[in-house]
Design an enzyme around this catalytic site. Structure first.
Site, PDB file in Angstrom:
ATOM      1  N   LYS A   1       0.836  -1.212   0.000  1.00  0.00           N
ATOM      2  CA  LYS A   1       0.000   0.000   0.000  1.00  0.00           C
ATOM      3  C   LYS A   1       0.864   1.254   0.000  1.00  0.00           C
ATOM      4  O   LYS A   1       1.515   1.586   0.978  1.00  0.00           O
ATOM      5  CB  LYS A   1      -0.931   0.071   1.217  1.00  0.00           C
ATOM      6  CG  LYS A   1      -1.968   1.191   1.020  1.00  0.00           C
ATOM      7  CD  LYS A   1      -2.607   1.713   2.283  1.00  0.00           C
ATOM      8  CE  LYS A   1      -1.885   2.856   2.926  1.00  0.00           C
ATOM      9  NZ  LYS A   1      -1.827   4.118   2.150  1.00  0.00           N
TER      10      LYS A   1
ATOM     11  N   GLU B   1      10.137   0.977  10.322  1.00  0.00           N
ATOM     12  CA  GLU B   1      11.134   2.017  10.098  1.00  0.00           C
ATOM     13  C   GLU B   1      10.413   3.323  10.378  1.00  0.00           C
ATOM     14  O   GLU B   1       9.566   3.750   9.594  1.00  0.00           O
ATOM     15  CB  GLU B   1      11.635   1.934   8.645  1.00  0.00           C
ATOM     16  CG  GLU B   1      13.112   2.213   8.497  1.00  0.00           C
ATOM     17  CD  GLU B   1      13.412   3.676   8.284  1.00  0.00           C
ATOM     18  OE1 GLU B   1      13.370   4.425   9.284  1.00  0.00           O
ATOM     19  OE2 GLU B   1      13.676   4.067   7.147  1.00  0.00           O
TER      20      GLU B   1
ATOM     21  N   CYS C   1      13.646  10.589   6.973  1.00  0.00           N
ATOM     22  CA  CYS C   1      13.572  10.053   8.336  1.00  0.00           C
ATOM     23  C   CYS C   1      14.886  10.245   9.089  1.00  0.00           C
ATOM     24  O   CYS C   1      14.891  10.430  10.301  1.00  0.00           O
ATOM     25  CB  CYS C   1      13.153   8.594   8.319  1.00  0.00           C
ATOM     26  SG  CYS C   1      14.155   7.591   7.220  1.00  0.00           S
TER      27      CYS C   1
ATOM     28  N   GLU D   1       9.578  15.023  15.841  1.00  0.00           N
ATOM     29  CA  GLU D   1       9.980  14.999  14.436  1.00  0.00           C
ATOM     30  C   GLU D   1       9.108  15.990  13.659  1.00  0.00           C
ATOM     31  O   GLU D   1       7.890  15.862  13.620  1.00  0.00           O
ATOM     32  CB  GLU D   1       9.788  13.588  13.864  1.00  0.00           C
ATOM     33  CG  GLU D   1      10.234  13.480  12.430  1.00  0.00           C
ATOM     34  CD  GLU D   1      10.091  12.065  11.853  1.00  0.00           C
ATOM     35  OE1 GLU D   1       9.014  11.476  12.009  1.00  0.00           O
ATOM     36  OE2 GLU D   1      11.066  11.568  11.273  1.00  0.00           O
TER      37      GLU D   1
HETATM   38  P1  NAP Z   1       1.918   7.999   8.337  1.00  0.00           P
HETATM   39  O1  NAP Z   1       0.510   8.351   8.634  1.00  0.00           O
HETATM   40  O2  NAP Z   1       2.712   7.286   9.333  1.00  0.00           O
HETATM   41  O3  NAP Z   1       1.888   7.209   6.944  1.00  0.00           O
HETATM   42  C1  NAP Z   1       2.702   6.127   6.569  1.00  0.00           C
HETATM   43  C2  NAP Z   1       1.867   5.048   5.897  1.00  0.00           C
HETATM   44  O4  NAP Z   1       1.000   4.436   6.854  1.00  0.00           O
HETATM   45  C3  NAP Z   1       0.948   5.572   4.807  1.00  0.00           C
HETATM   46  O5  NAP Z   1       0.853   4.638   3.774  1.00  0.00           O
HETATM   47  C4  NAP Z   1      -0.359   5.688   5.558  1.00  0.00           C
HETATM   48  O6  NAP Z   1      -1.486   5.740   4.749  1.00  0.00           O
HETATM   49  C5  NAP Z   1      -0.337   4.463   6.410  1.00  0.00           C
HETATM   50  N1  NAP Z   1      -1.252   4.504   7.546  1.00  0.00           N
HETATM   51  C6  NAP Z   1      -1.774   5.588   8.172  1.00  0.00           C
HETATM   52  N2  NAP Z   1      -2.596   5.209   9.163  1.00  0.00           N
HETATM   53  C7  NAP Z   1      -2.610   3.858   9.163  1.00  0.00           C
HETATM   54  C8  NAP Z   1      -3.272   2.877   9.946  1.00  0.00           C
HETATM   55  N3  NAP Z   1      -4.106   3.205  10.934  1.00  0.00           N
HETATM   56  N4  NAP Z   1      -3.045   1.574   9.678  1.00  0.00           N
HETATM   57  C9  NAP Z   1      -2.215   1.219   8.697  1.00  0.00           C
HETATM   58  N5  NAP Z   1      -1.573   2.094   7.914  1.00  0.00           N
HETATM   59  C10 NAP Z   1      -1.761   3.404   8.143  1.00  0.00           C
HETATM   60  O7  NAP Z   1       2.674   9.295   7.941  1.00  0.00           O
HETATM   61  P2  NAP Z   1       2.022  10.594   7.326  1.00  0.00           P
HETATM   62  O8  NAP Z   1       0.650  10.828   7.867  1.00  0.00           O
HETATM   63  O9  NAP Z   1       2.120  10.527   5.898  1.00  0.00           O
HETATM   64  O10 NAP Z   1       3.000  11.685   7.913  1.00  0.00           O
HETATM   65  C11 NAP Z   1       2.882  12.116   9.268  1.00  0.00           C
HETATM   66  C12 NAP Z   1       4.223  12.234   9.913  1.00  0.00           C
HETATM   67  O11 NAP Z   1       4.877  10.979   9.916  1.00  0.00           O
HETATM   68  C13 NAP Z   1       5.215  13.125   9.193  1.00  0.00           C
HETATM   69  O12 NAP Z   1       5.053  14.453   9.446  1.00  0.00           O
HETATM   70  C14 NAP Z   1       6.515  12.582   9.709  1.00  0.00           C
HETATM   71  O13 NAP Z   1       6.833  13.111  10.960  1.00  0.00           O
HETATM   72  C15 NAP Z   1       6.264  11.136   9.848  1.00  0.00           C
HETATM   73  N6  NAP Z   1       6.797  10.369   8.718  1.00  0.00           N
HETATM   74  C16 NAP Z   1       7.950   9.701   8.898  1.00  0.00           C
HETATM   75  C17 NAP Z   1       8.481   8.964   7.861  1.00  0.00           C
HETATM   76  C18 NAP Z   1       9.727   8.202   8.008  1.00  0.00           C
HETATM   77  O14 NAP Z   1      10.255   7.690   7.028  1.00  0.00           O
HETATM   78  N7  NAP Z   1      10.251   8.048   9.197  1.00  0.00           N
HETATM   79  C19 NAP Z   1       7.833   8.936   6.633  1.00  0.00           C
HETATM   80  C20 NAP Z   1       6.643   9.618   6.479  1.00  0.00           C
HETATM   81  C21 NAP Z   1       6.136  10.327   7.541  1.00  0.00           C
HETATM   82  P3  NAP Z   1      -1.992   7.196   4.305  1.00  0.00           P
HETATM   83  O15 NAP Z   1      -0.992   7.684   3.345  1.00  0.00           O
HETATM   84  O16 NAP Z   1      -3.299   6.975   3.677  1.00  0.00           O
HETATM   85  O17 NAP Z   1      -2.073   8.027   5.551  1.00  0.00           O
END
Ligand code: NAP
Ligand code: MG
Length: 499
Positions: free
Chosen positions: A195, A270, A304, A401
């Site tokens: 996904k 990760e 990250c 973060e």
């Molecule tokens: P996120 O919500 O953690 O998204 C990562 C993945 O998880 C996406 O594919 C997301 O889908 C999915 N996801 C979200 N809620 C889920 C659930 N309940 N069950 C299963 N999968 C789920 O990250 P984001 O909302 O895009 O970003 C928020 C913050 O996360 C950023 O500001 C940053 O701080 C952090 N982040 C960190 C990394 C890293 O590599 N460490 C990468 C991205 C973001 P959707 O796209 O539909 O939400």
């Protein structure tokens, strides 16, 4: 919906891909979501809609898991040799390179990063990782073990694929994140339900087409685009998925762990980071200044392992801040497809609001905005490279973060490495870090003391197919890439033969 926007510079092939109906890949067929729903995807450089994407949910995940299970249990994937598997993965790498320009344009259009980064770094890096893992397909081995049980035995271990794997990835490096997940899973003989992030589905879908073209059998890779709360949650909780691999926020990481508890599927994570960049007074400023600048502002800080906390010795603090501010001021910011852009937008309005919200919180808590601190332009989600000084470990900008182009700078006036390390390690995260010094001994001593999965000495955040990466503390579970990365996708079986 709004009429999809076609950027004038995308070229005919990317335009043709964009104009397609973007469906789910399930069991080797491109199918609409069962619900018939779609969602819009955007160009963060303009904020405009560029395509409509099938909105998969739990019903589609069920079908994808069934296809992956069939492919794992009874498809040709099970019986082909490791060498044949490796060749297919290698062919996928070739196809990526052959389609580099188109894929890079799609990546830039959907994620915002400069085209030069997508084309000259991300696509070749992904091809390299597929090839690296293709090579491992024929080198997955167990051990023979002398056991002490009375009697005569021949005992050995084998590494078998863990089975059907769910993979959930973020938007900051859409193609790279898909590759980090898929390459080792394919090399080990697993089957996958992937996904992509809701913001960036395009290159994963194009990769899906190339996976078919490479001859990888139907059902081995299934791609379900959609939202985290529906499709993602269905993957994390699915009773017939053996393992889930996740990259994203620590907050969602915790949700995944809970959801995975139902069938106790294996989990690798990760997650976020708040990585320290530690500059000693003897550091070569001509290396440390550009290094620290790159560490935080590459990919608009949406990395990250971003070096988001600067600790510079008092003697060099001003030099570092002036130097980084000067370099940051010269970074050319613009749409990723414009020739001059060195830094693109952040991914979305939400992310821009989040980052600017942190800058406001920092200001309110007493931080000084030494550079940037503002949005640029009225279209797209551009934020000026920002440096906050007068920060301290109590502030949210230092603890949390931000995932944007915001550096929090602090100084130290100490030569006790334990105390310096304690400051640097004062975080729930432990993903990466870097040490800048010309003293080899200090460099290594500090590297030993940093509690993080990837530490650089006079360099920050390097990635390489052969180098494992992952988090200490709340930055994750497991290591991706390198030989270690393969182990995330195998189970070890001990076999004992009574002679
Ligand atoms: P996120 O919500 O953690 O998204 C990562 C993945 O998880 C996406 O594919 C997301 O889908 C999915 N996801 C979200 N809620 C889920 C659930 N309940 N069950 C299963 N999968 C789920 O990250 P984001 O909302 O895009 O970003 C928020 C913050 O996360 C950023 O500001 C940053 O701080 C952090 N982040 C960190 C990394 C890293 O590599 N460490 C990468 C991205 C973001 P959707 O796209 O539909 O939400
Ligand atoms: Mg999200």
């Amino acid at each position: 919906m709004n009429k999809p926007y076609i950027h004038p510079k995308i070229g005919p092939r990317a335009a043709a891909f964009l104009a397609k109906e973007h469906k789910l890949l399930i069991g080797g067929k491109w199918v609409p979501a069962r619900s018939g729903k779609t969602f819009e995807t955007f160009d963060p450089g303009t904020g405009r809609v560029i395509a409509k994407i099938a909105e998969g949910d739990a019903a589609d995940v069920d079908l994808a898991v069934a296809a992956a299970r069939r492919a794992f249990e009874s498809g040709p994937w099970r019986t082909i040799t490791p060498s044949e598997r490796g060749k297919m993965i290698w062919r996928l790498a070739d196809l990526l390179e052959q389609n580099a320009e188109e894929i890079a344009v799609l990546e830039t259009l959907n994620n915002g990063k400069p085209l030069a980064t997508s084309r000259d770094r991300d696509v070749p890096g992904c091809a390299d990782l597929f090839r690296y893992m293709a090579g491992w397909a024929t080198k997955i081995t167990g051990e023979t073990i002398s056991i002490s049980t009375p009697g005569q035995f021949h005992a050995f271990t084998v590494r078998e694929p863990v089975g059907v794997v769910g993979q959930i990835i973020p938007w900051n490096g859409p193609l790279a994140m898909a590759t980090w997940k898929l390459a080792p899973a394919l090399a080990t003989g697993c089957t996958v339900v992937l996904k992509p992030a809701e913001q960036t589905p395009l290159t994963a879908l194009r990769l899906g087409e190339l996976i078919q073209e490479a001859g990888i059998p139907d059902g081995v890779v299934n791609i379900v685009t959609g939202f985290g709360a529906t499709a993602g949650a269905a993957i994390a909780a699915h009773p017939d998925i053996d393992k889930v691999g996740f990259t994203g926020s620590s907050e969602v990481g915790r949700i995944i762990v809970h959801a995975a508890a139902g069938n106790l599927k294996k989990v690798s994570l990760e997650l976020g980071g708040k990585s320290p960049v530690i500059v000693f007074p003897d550091a070569d400023m001509s290396v440390a200044v550009p290094g620290a600048t790159q560490a935080i502002f590459a990919n608009s800080g949406q990395v990250c392992t971003a070096g988001s906390r600067l600790f510079a010795h008092k003697k060099v603090f001003d030099k570092m801040i002036d130097g980084i501010a000067q370099q940051a001021g010269k970074i050319r910011i613009g749409h990723g497809l414009s020739d001059e852009a060195q830094m693109g937008p952040v991914i979305s309005q939400t992310q821009m609001d989040r980052v600017m919200g942190y800058v406001d919180q920092g200001r309110a808590a007493g931080a000084t905005v030494a550079a940037g601190g503002k949005r640029i332009g009225g279209e797209g989600y551009f934020i000026a490279p920002t440096i906050l000084t007068d920060t301290n470990p109590e502030m949210s900008v230092v603890r949390e973060e931000i995932f944007g182009p915001v550096l929090c700078a602090m100084s130290f006036d100490d030569d006790d490495l334990e105390r310096i390390a304690k400051q640097a390690n004062d975080s729930i995260y432990g993903l990466a870090g870097s040490i800048w010094t010309q003293n080899i001994s200090i460099g290594h001593k500090m590297a030993q003391r940093i509690r993080a999965g990837r530490v650089g000495i006079n360099t920050h955040g390097n990635v390489d197919a052969a180098l494992p990466t992952g988090g200490y503390k709340q930055s994750g579970w497991g290591r991706e890439k390198g030989h270690e990365g393969l182990h995330l996708y195998t189970e070890v079986k001990s076999v004992i033969v009574s002679l």
